[in-house]
Structures are given as structure tokens and as C-alpha cells.
Scaffold this active site. Structure first.
Site, short mmCIF file in Angstrom:
data_model
loop_
_atom_site.label_atom_id
_atom_site.label_comp_id
_atom_site.label_asym_id
_atom_site.label_seq_id
_atom_site.Cartn_x
_atom_site.Cartn_y
_atom_site.Cartn_z
N HIS A 247 28.17 -38.13 4.85
CA HIS A 247 27.66 -39.24 4.03
C HIS A 247 28.46 -40.53 4.21
CE1 HIS A 247 25.40 -39.85 -0.04
NE2 HIS A 247 25.47 -40.99 0.61
N TYR B 87 23.74 -36.98 -4.84
CA TYR B 87 22.63 -37.50 -5.67
C TYR B 87 22.35 -36.60 -6.88
CZ TYR B 87 21.50 -40.34 -1.49
OH TYR B 87 21.54 -41.19 -0.41
N ASP C 260 14.78 -37.17 1.78
CA ASP C 260 16.19 -37.50 2.00
C ASP C 260 16.96 -37.39 0.69
OD1 ASP C 260 18.26 -38.99 3.91
OD2 ASP C 260 18.44 -39.87 1.91
N LYS D 198 23.30 -34.40 2.56
CA LYS D 198 24.53 -35.03 3.07
C LYS D 198 25.78 -34.42 2.45
CE LYS D 198 21.84 -39.31 3.10
NZ LYS D 198 21.05 -39.30 1.86
P1 NAP Z 1 15.11 -49.16 -1.49
O1 NAP Z 1 14.21 -48.12 -0.93
O2 NAP Z 1 15.45 -50.38 -0.72
O3 NAP Z 1 14.55 -49.73 -2.87
C1 NAP Z 1 14.10 -48.94 -3.91
C2 NAP Z 1 13.60 -49.92 -4.98
O4 NAP Z 1 12.41 -50.57 -4.54
C3 NAP Z 1 13.25 -49.22 -6.27
O5 NAP Z 1 13.68 -50.07 -7.31
C4 NAP Z 1 11.73 -49.14 -6.25
O6 NAP Z 1 11.20 -49.22 -7.56
C5 NAP Z 1 11.36 -50.39 -5.47
N1 NAP Z 1 10.12 -50.21 -4.70
C6 NAP Z 1 9.80 -49.18 -3.88
N2 NAP Z 1 8.62 -49.39 -3.30
C7 NAP Z 1 8.15 -50.57 -3.76
C8 NAP Z 1 6.96 -51.31 -3.53
N3 NAP Z 1 6.03 -50.86 -2.69
N4 NAP Z 1 6.80 -52.50 -4.18
C9 NAP Z 1 7.75 -52.95 -5.04
N5 NAP Z 1 8.90 -52.27 -5.30
C10 NAP Z 1 9.10 -51.11 -4.66
O7 NAP Z 1 16.51 -48.53 -1.98
P2 NAP Z 1 17.27 -47.14 -1.93
O8 NAP Z 1 16.64 -46.17 -2.83
O9 NAP Z 1 18.70 -47.45 -2.17
O10 NAP Z 1 17.13 -46.63 -0.42
C11 NAP Z 1 16.18 -45.70 0.00
C12 NAP Z 1 16.79 -44.33 0.24
O11 NAP Z 1 17.86 -44.44 1.19
C13 NAP Z 1 17.49 -43.72 -0.99
O12 NAP Z 1 16.59 -43.20 -1.92
C14 NAP Z 1 18.37 -42.69 -0.32
O13 NAP Z 1 17.63 -41.54 0.03
C15 NAP Z 1 18.85 -43.44 0.90
N6 NAP Z 1 20.16 -44.12 0.68
C16 NAP Z 1 21.22 -43.69 1.42
C17 NAP Z 1 22.47 -44.28 1.27
C18 NAP Z 1 23.62 -43.79 2.10
O14 NAP Z 1 24.76 -44.15 1.83
N7 NAP Z 1 23.36 -42.96 3.10
C19 NAP Z 1 22.66 -45.32 0.35
C20 NAP Z 1 21.55 -45.76 -0.41
C21 NAP Z 1 20.32 -45.15 -0.22
P3 NAP Z 1 10.59 -47.96 -8.37
O15 NAP Z 1 11.34 -46.73 -7.96
O16 NAP Z 1 10.81 -48.36 -9.79
O17 NAP Z 1 9.13 -47.90 -8.00
#
Ligand code: NAP
Length: 282
Positions: A106, A48, A43, A73
Site C-alpha cells: 500500500h 479500509y 479495489d 493491499k
Molecule cells: P475519487 O474516485 O476521485 O472520488 C470519489 C468522490 O467522487 C466521492 O465523493 C464521490 O461521491 C464522487 N463521485 C463519484 N462519481 C461521481 C460522479 N459521476 N459525479 C459526481 N461525483 C462523483 O476518490 P477516491 O475514492 O479517493 O479514489 C478512488 C479509489 O482509489 C478509492 O476508493 C480506493 O479504492 C483507491 N484509493 C487508493 C489510494 C492508495 O493509496 N492506494 C488512495 C486513495 C484511494 P459519492 O460517493 O458521494 O457518490
């Protein structure tokens, strides 16, 4: 890998790898690592700034292109009939691909209707396999459905134990739209990985809190795209298909809902203004 069938008949993995906030120079290795560890959905987004690295990683991974589901997106700046056509071509070029599997609007701002018409045409032209939205509240989804032939295949929204959006998930289900969670871990807020309820459930299954959260979402019929740049976590986050949460555990997690975003409300006028002013290119 568990999959879902989208409303146009195509298959999408219920688990993928998100690359938001991964620096372009780190993205290639991270995506290759994810693909080597069984992830089959990546994704990304024009906003990004790492589509090129994603494209390079897919090529270098050795996994056939058609076996990987790629989402990107359309940014607000490019919402509109002509601008969306150009933005899609730019994304395809950056990714080095002939088609993307899923193209999402998006944010629910700007000329989303013009963009949607372009996206429908791009599906017919073979440049996109499915189209969807992100951060749309039900009224915005309903507006799109009311004025076009194509119902969004997916709505990607903030969704985690502290903001569960059950009514919205049900609304999507009723309309044949798959809900995909972003920030499944609330980006680590509220000390989520040490939460007592989640930790107790995790201990019961010999799993981690992260695995319990992803499993809980998948059991609700919600697709997930966790992000990590830590190789051990990337592996950990994919191991969610060998256990099942009981109805009682699902209810315990349901009780953690606060009904509020931990980020922001997409209907907040200040946010609309801020996101609408964000430019990703000249
Ligand atoms: P998330 O997946 O909730 O959290 C990522 C965080 O969690 C990072 O700091 C990561 O650390 C940590 N983490 C991951 N796995 C872990 C584990 N097993 N144990 C402990 N910590 C862990 O946040 P997100 O990146 O915002 O959301 C995921 C994806 O959703 C994004 O990458 C993006 O593709 C998408 N997204 C979309 C939108 C939108 O508007 N459509 C907005 C935000 C995100 P490390 O990386 O340091 O390991």
C-alpha cells in the site's frame, strides 16, 4: 469491459470500483450494486476496514468468483517477511476467499523487500495471482526491480487531470507495469465536476465530466477505480466505452496538469512518519 494484460499474462479490467472511505455497513450494498452494473474489479485494502463486506458482497452478487478481479493491499504495519504472510492470510480470511487477484504494497515504507519476497512466494502458493505496489515513486519501483525476480504488475498512484504524472506513466510502461489511478476525480477537489474545459468536452460528447475523466485516463493506458456510494453515479462511471476523445481534446486536458499532488507527497518526511505510525490492528 476493456481489459489489460498484466506482465505475468493475467487479464485485469481497465475499470473497477474503489471502496476507500465507504463505511463497512455501506460497502456490501455498494459493491453488489457495482457488480450488478457491470464492474468486474473491486479495489479494497486491509486499511479500509471493509474487506469482510466486500467478500460478502461478492458471494451475494451471484457473479462467479472467478469472474471478479479482487485487489487488496498490505498495510505498512505488516511490511516484512513474516508479518506480510500473516496479513495476507487475515485479508483472505476476511474476504472469505482462497486467493486475491492482485495484492499491492500500500505504501513504500518499512521492510518492503521482505514483504515482496513473501508476496512472490504467495503467488507460487496460489494465494495471489499478481503482485504490485501503490504510491511508489520511480526510484522505489527501480529499487524493487533491482533486487527481486518479479517486476510489479501494477503501480496504483494518485492521478487525475490536475496531477497527470506523464513521466511516471511512461516509466511504468517501459518496465511493463500498468498504472492505475486513484482519486481519478481528485475526490471532487478544485470543483472538478464543474471545470470549464472538462465540461465543454463533456457537452460535446453528451457525456458527464466524470465520464470524460475516466475515458481520458483509459485512453492514456491508465486503469481506473472510481468510488461512489450514489447508485446513479456508479452506473454513470461505467459508461465510458462508447465514445472516444480526440487528440485535440486529449491535449486540452493535458494542459490542466499542475505537476503537483492535491493530497501529499509520499516522500515528505512528516508523511512518512505519520503513515508509518498508523496502526490498523494490535
Ligand atoms: P475519487 O474516485 O476521485 O472520488 C470519489 C468522490 O467522487 C466521492 O465523493 C464521490 O461521491 C464522487 N463521485 C463519484 N462519481 C461521481 C460522479 N459521476 N459525479 C459526481 N461525483 C462523483 O476518490 P477516491 O475514492 O479517493 O479514489 C478512488 C479509489 O482509489 C478509492 O476508493 C480506493 O479504492 C483507491 N484509493 C487508493 C489510494 C492508495 O493509496 N492506494 C488512495 C486513495 C484511494 P459519492 O460517493 O458521494 O457518490
Amino acid at each position: 469491459m476493456k481489459t489489460a494484460t498484466l506482465n505475468n499474462g493475467i487479464t485485469m479490467p481497465m475499470l473497477g470500483f474503489g471502496v476507500y472511505q465507504i463505511a463497512p455497513e455501506q460497502t456490501e450494498a455498494a459493491v453488489i450494486g457495482a457488480l450488478q452494473n457491470g464492474y468486474r474489479l473491486i479495489d479494497t485494502a486491509a486499511a479500509y476496514m471493509n474487506e469482510e463486506a466486500v467478500g460478502r458482497a461478492v458471494k451475494q452478487s451471484g457473479v462467479p468468483r472467478d469472474d471478479v478481479f479482487i485487489t487488496t493491499k498490505l498495510w505498512v504495519q505488516d511490511a516484512g517477511e513474516a508479518a506480510a504472510a500473516k496479513a495476507l492470510d487475515v485479508s483472505l480470511q476476511k474476504l472469505g476467499l482462497d486467493y486475491v487477484d492482485l495484492y499491492l504494497i500500500h505504501q513504500p515504507y518499512g521492510d518492503i523487500h521482505g514483504a515482496w519476497r513473501t508476496m512472490e512466494a504467495a503467488v507460487k502458493a496460489g494465494k495471489i495471482r499478481a503482485i504490485g505496489v501503490s504510491n511508489f515513486h520511480p526510484d522505489r519501483v527501480a529499487d524493487l526491480i533491482a533486487h527481486h525476480d518479479t517486476v510489479p504488475a501494477v503501480n496504483q498512484i494518485e492521478l487525475h487531470p490536475f496531477y497527470q504524472r506523464e513521466t511516471e506513466v511512461a516509466f511504468h510502461r517501459e518496465h511493463g507495469i500498468l498504472t492505475q489511478s486513484w482519486a481519478s476525480f481528485a475526490e471532487g477537489q478544485n470543483d472538478i465536476f464543474k471545470h470549464p474545459v472538462l465540461s465543454a468536452i463533456a457537452a460535446e460528447h453528451g457525456k458527464s465530466v466524470a465520464q470524460v475523466i475516466l475515458r481520458w485516463l483509459n485512453q492514456r493506458g491508465v486503469a481506473v477505480i472510481p468510488k461512489s456510494v450514489t447508485p446513479a453515479r456508479v452506473i454513470e462511471n461505467a459508461q465510458i466505452f462508447d465514445f472516444e476523445l480526440s487528440a485535440q481534446e486529449m491535449a486540452q486536458i493535458a494542459a490542466l496538469d499542475t505537476g503537483k499532488s492535491l493530497f501529499f507527497d509520499h516522500r515528505d518526511p512528516e508523511r512518512v512518519k505519520w503513515l508509518s505510525g498508523m496502526k490498523i490492528h494490535d
